[in-house]
Design a protein around this motif. Structure first.
Motif, PDB file in Angstrom:
ATOM      1  N   GLN A  73       0.706  -1.059  -0.096  1.00 33.60           N
ATOM      2  CA  GLN A  73       0.112  -0.008   0.112  1.00 33.60           C
ATOM      3  C   GLN A  73       0.925   1.178  -0.065  1.00 33.60           C
ATOM      4  O   GLN A  73       0.558   2.173  -0.736  1.00 33.60           O
ATOM      5  CB  GLN A  73      -0.772  -0.026   1.354  1.00 33.60           C
ATOM      6  CG  GLN A  73      -1.714   1.124   1.212  1.00 33.60           C
ATOM      7  CD  GLN A  73      -2.818   1.164   2.332  1.00 33.60           C
ATOM      8  OE1 GLN A  73      -3.074   0.023   2.957  1.00 33.60           O
ATOM      9  NE2 GLN A  73      -3.616   2.081   2.654  1.00 33.60           N
ATOM     10  N   GLN A  74       2.076   1.352   0.832  1.00 34.83           N
ATOM     11  CA  GLN A  74       2.970   2.408   0.740  1.00 34.83           C
ATOM     12  C   GLN A  74       3.422   2.557  -0.524  1.00 34.83           C
ATOM     13  O   GLN A  74       3.633   3.874  -0.802  1.00 34.83           O
ATOM     14  CB  GLN A  74       4.003   2.247   2.062  1.00 34.83           C
ATOM     15  CG  GLN A  74       4.824   3.268   2.197  1.00 34.83           C
ATOM     16  CD  GLN A  74       6.071   2.763   3.131  1.00 34.83           C
ATOM     17  OE1 GLN A  74       5.964   1.641   3.887  1.00 34.83           O
ATOM     18  NE2 GLN A  74       7.066   3.544   2.834  1.00 34.83           N
ATOM     19  N   VAL A  75       3.726   1.505  -1.207  1.00 37.51           N
ATOM     20  CA  VAL A  75       4.666   1.656  -2.450  1.00 37.51           C
ATOM     21  C   VAL A  75       3.662   2.327  -3.355  1.00 37.51           C
ATOM     22  O   VAL A  75       3.886   3.189  -4.231  1.00 37.51           O
ATOM     23  CB  VAL A  75       5.286   0.370  -2.804  1.00 37.51           C
ATOM     24  CG1 VAL A  75       5.617   0.195  -4.162  1.00 37.51           C
ATOM     25  CG2 VAL A  75       6.423   0.107  -1.933  1.00 37.51           C
TER      26      VAL A  75
ATOM     27  N   HIS B 129       3.822   6.109  -5.680  1.00 40.02           N
ATOM     28  CA  HIS B 129       3.683   6.199  -7.031  1.00 40.02           C
ATOM     29  C   HIS B 129       2.645   6.896  -7.395  1.00 40.02           C
ATOM     30  O   HIS B 129       2.755   7.752  -8.680  1.00 40.02           O
ATOM     31  CB  HIS B 129       3.982   4.801  -7.652  1.00 40.02           C
ATOM     32  CG  HIS B 129       5.196   4.232  -7.433  1.00 40.02           C
ATOM     33  ND1 HIS B 129       6.274   4.631  -7.097  1.00 40.02           N
ATOM     34  CD2 HIS B 129       5.297   2.634  -7.351  1.00 40.02           C
ATOM     35  CE1 HIS B 129       7.096   3.745  -6.931  1.00 40.02           C
ATOM     36  NE2 HIS B 129       6.577   2.586  -7.195  1.00 40.02           N
ATOM     37  N   LEU B 130       1.476   6.800  -6.988  1.00 37.59           N
ATOM     38  CA  LEU B 130       0.369   7.640  -7.197  1.00 37.59           C
ATOM     39  C   LEU B 130       0.490   9.153  -7.157  1.00 37.59           C
ATOM     40  O   LEU B 130      -0.003   9.958  -8.040  1.00 37.59           O
ATOM     41  CB  LEU B 130      -0.812   7.239  -6.176  1.00 37.59           C
ATOM     42  CG  LEU B 130      -1.828   6.118  -6.692  1.00 37.59           C
ATOM     43  CD1 LEU B 130      -2.690   5.817  -5.659  1.00 37.59           C
ATOM     44  CD2 LEU B 130      -2.347   6.225  -7.971  1.00 37.59           C
TER      45      LEU B 130
ATOM     46  N   ALA C 175      10.705 -11.111  -1.562  1.00 41.49           N
ATOM     47  CA  ALA C 175      10.229 -10.128  -0.994  1.00 41.49           C
ATOM     48  C   ALA C 175      10.788  -8.723  -1.325  1.00 41.49           C
ATOM     49  O   ALA C 175       9.980  -7.794  -1.292  1.00 41.49           O
ATOM     50  CB  ALA C 175      10.145 -10.434   0.558  1.00 41.49           C
ATOM     51  N   GLY C 176      12.024  -8.656  -1.465  1.00 37.49           N
ATOM     52  CA  GLY C 176      12.818  -7.531  -1.701  1.00 37.49           C
ATOM     53  C   GLY C 176      12.663  -6.951  -3.187  1.00 37.49           C
ATOM     54  O   GLY C 176      13.268  -5.930  -3.451  1.00 37.49           O
ATOM     55  N   HIS C 177      11.865  -7.647  -4.081  1.00 38.36           N
ATOM     56  CA  HIS C 177      11.829  -7.521  -5.166  1.00 38.36           C
ATOM     57  C   HIS C 177      10.295  -6.978  -5.659  1.00 38.36           C
ATOM     58  O   HIS C 177       9.839  -6.502  -6.608  1.00 38.36           O
ATOM     59  CB  HIS C 177      12.179  -8.467  -6.085  1.00 38.36           C
ATOM     60  CG  HIS C 177      13.376  -9.167  -6.365  1.00 38.36           C
ATOM     61  ND1 HIS C 177      13.805 -10.401  -6.711  1.00 38.36           N
ATOM     62  CD2 HIS C 177      14.505  -8.453  -5.992  1.00 38.36           C
ATOM     63  CE1 HIS C 177      15.161 -10.485  -6.631  1.00 38.36           C
ATOM     64  NE2 HIS C 177      15.636  -9.421  -6.047  1.00 38.36           N
ATOM     65  N   LEU C 178       9.664  -6.487  -4.680  1.00 36.44           N
ATOM     66  CA  LEU C 178       8.316  -5.794  -4.918  1.00 36.44           C
ATOM     67  C   LEU C 178       8.348  -4.752  -5.932  1.00 36.44           C
ATOM     68  O   LEU C 178       7.465  -4.747  -6.871  1.00 36.44           O
ATOM     69  CB  LEU C 178       7.839  -5.207  -3.419  1.00 36.44           C
ATOM     70  CG  LEU C 178       6.502  -4.573  -3.611  1.00 36.44           C
ATOM     71  CD1 LEU C 178       5.072  -5.224  -4.011  1.00 36.44           C
ATOM     72  CD2 LEU C 178       6.205  -3.558  -2.330  1.00 36.44           C
ATOM     73  N   LYS C 179       9.123  -4.039  -5.991  1.00 35.83           N
ATOM     74  CA  LYS C 179       9.324  -2.876  -6.805  1.00 35.83           C
ATOM     75  C   LYS C 179       9.418  -3.225  -8.164  1.00 35.83           C
ATOM     76  O   LYS C 179       9.377  -2.293  -9.046  1.00 35.83           O
ATOM     77  CB  LYS C 179      10.187  -1.810  -6.212  1.00 35.83           C
ATOM     78  CG  LYS C 179       9.970  -1.148  -5.045  1.00 35.83           C
ATOM     79  CD  LYS C 179      10.545   0.174  -4.777  1.00 35.83           C
ATOM     80  CE  LYS C 179      10.306   0.732  -3.331  1.00 35.83           C
ATOM     81  NZ  LYS C 179      11.452   1.659  -2.784  1.00 35.83           N
TER      82      LYS C 179
ATOM     83  N   GLN D 201      -5.169  -5.841  -4.653  1.00 37.25           N
ATOM     84  CA  GLN D 201      -5.053  -4.744  -3.842  1.00 37.25           C
ATOM     85  C   GLN D 201      -4.776  -3.606  -4.423  1.00 37.25           C
ATOM     86  O   GLN D 201      -5.118  -2.310  -4.314  1.00 37.25           O
ATOM     87  CB  GLN D 201      -4.342  -5.111  -2.804  1.00 37.25           C
ATOM     88  CG  GLN D 201      -4.451  -4.036  -1.656  1.00 37.25           C
ATOM     89  CD  GLN D 201      -3.653  -4.571  -0.383  1.00 37.25           C
ATOM     90  OE1 GLN D 201      -3.715  -5.762  -0.061  1.00 37.25           O
ATOM     91  NE2 GLN D 201      -2.695  -3.664   0.111  1.00 37.25           N
ATOM     92  N   ALA D 202      -3.720  -3.421  -5.197  1.00 40.44           N
ATOM     93  CA  ALA D 202      -3.095  -2.357  -5.762  1.00 40.44           C
ATOM     94  C   ALA D 202      -4.122  -1.592  -6.920  1.00 40.44           C
ATOM     95  O   ALA D 202      -4.169  -0.286  -6.896  1.00 40.44           O
ATOM     96  CB  ALA D 202      -1.807  -2.790  -6.376  1.00 40.44           C
TER      97      ALA D 202
END
Length: 212
Positions: A17-19, A23-24, A134-138, A172-173
């Motif tokens: 949600q934060q990421v 970006h929004l 997990a570290g590759h979310l972006k 969710q995104a």
């Protein structure tokens, strides 16, 4: 053998949600690579020659199997398949008058579409790289700075994956963007990609997000 997704992440990423929120509020301003800009101009010129029929985008199309199927099922539309790998695109053997395969960076191509106010009827995202750590979310579509472009482009949106968490995160995104839809497990009537064919043969679960 294609193994099921293995990840150190067991549920929707805690920072998703934060990421997406970041970006929004921070438009993606990466300059469009010259090869993608040239590919865009050529592809859109082809689309204009097709009498500007409704446009379908098949992002991360790989060998183009899905692009050809979409073109066959939508004979009154034009379909553009996008992939950055010339090696994958070179494996395509079928031909059709209402579709075209384009070597381009998908996210930058979306930016070109948006900058030129070109609407699309459908947008397909079939089995993108899940980047399961997990570290590759972006690096995932919904964690990438270009993600808000999917809302701006409009059209019916469908994502497919063999990782349930990816589909849940994407749903969710999309909700944060204001794209209404839902994720679900499914079994395709006809496989759309080589990966989908292999996943089915191995009995792996498949999930999809569809916008309403």
């Amino acid at each position: 053998m294609i193994k099921p997704i293995s990840s150190d992440q067991k549920s929707v990423h805690t920072k998703l949600q934060q990421v997406v929120e970041r970006h929004l509020h921070r438009p993606w301003l990466k300059p469009v690579p010259s090869h993608t800009a040239d590919a865009f101009e050529e592809a859109i010129s082809w689309w204009h020659r097709c009498s500007d029929r409704p446009l379908i985008i098949d992002s991360f199309c790989g060998t183009g199997m899905s692009t050809a199927l979409l073109a066959r099922h939508n004979p009154d539309a034009c379909v553009i398949g996008l992939d950055k790998s010339s090696h994958r695109l070179s494996k395509h053997q079928a031909k059709g008058s209402n579709y075209r395969l384009v070597r381009a960076e998908c996210e930058s191509f979306w930016q070109c579409l948006n900058n030129n106010h070109i609407p699309i009827m459908q947008h397909w995202l079939l089995y993108p790289n899940p980047w399961p750590k997990a570290g590759h979310l972006k690096r995932r579509i919904h964690g990438h700075p270009s993600f808000p472009l999917l809302k701006a482009l409009g059209g019916k949106l469908e994502l497919r994956t063999n990782w349930q968490i990816y589909a849940e995160e994407f749903a969710q995104a999309c909700g944060q963007l204001g794209i209404k839809g839902s994720s679900e497990a499914f079994v395709p009537d006809t496989p759309m990609t080589l990966f989908e064919t292999k996943y089915l043969a191995l009995g792996q679960g498949l999930w999809r997000f569809r916008s309403h």
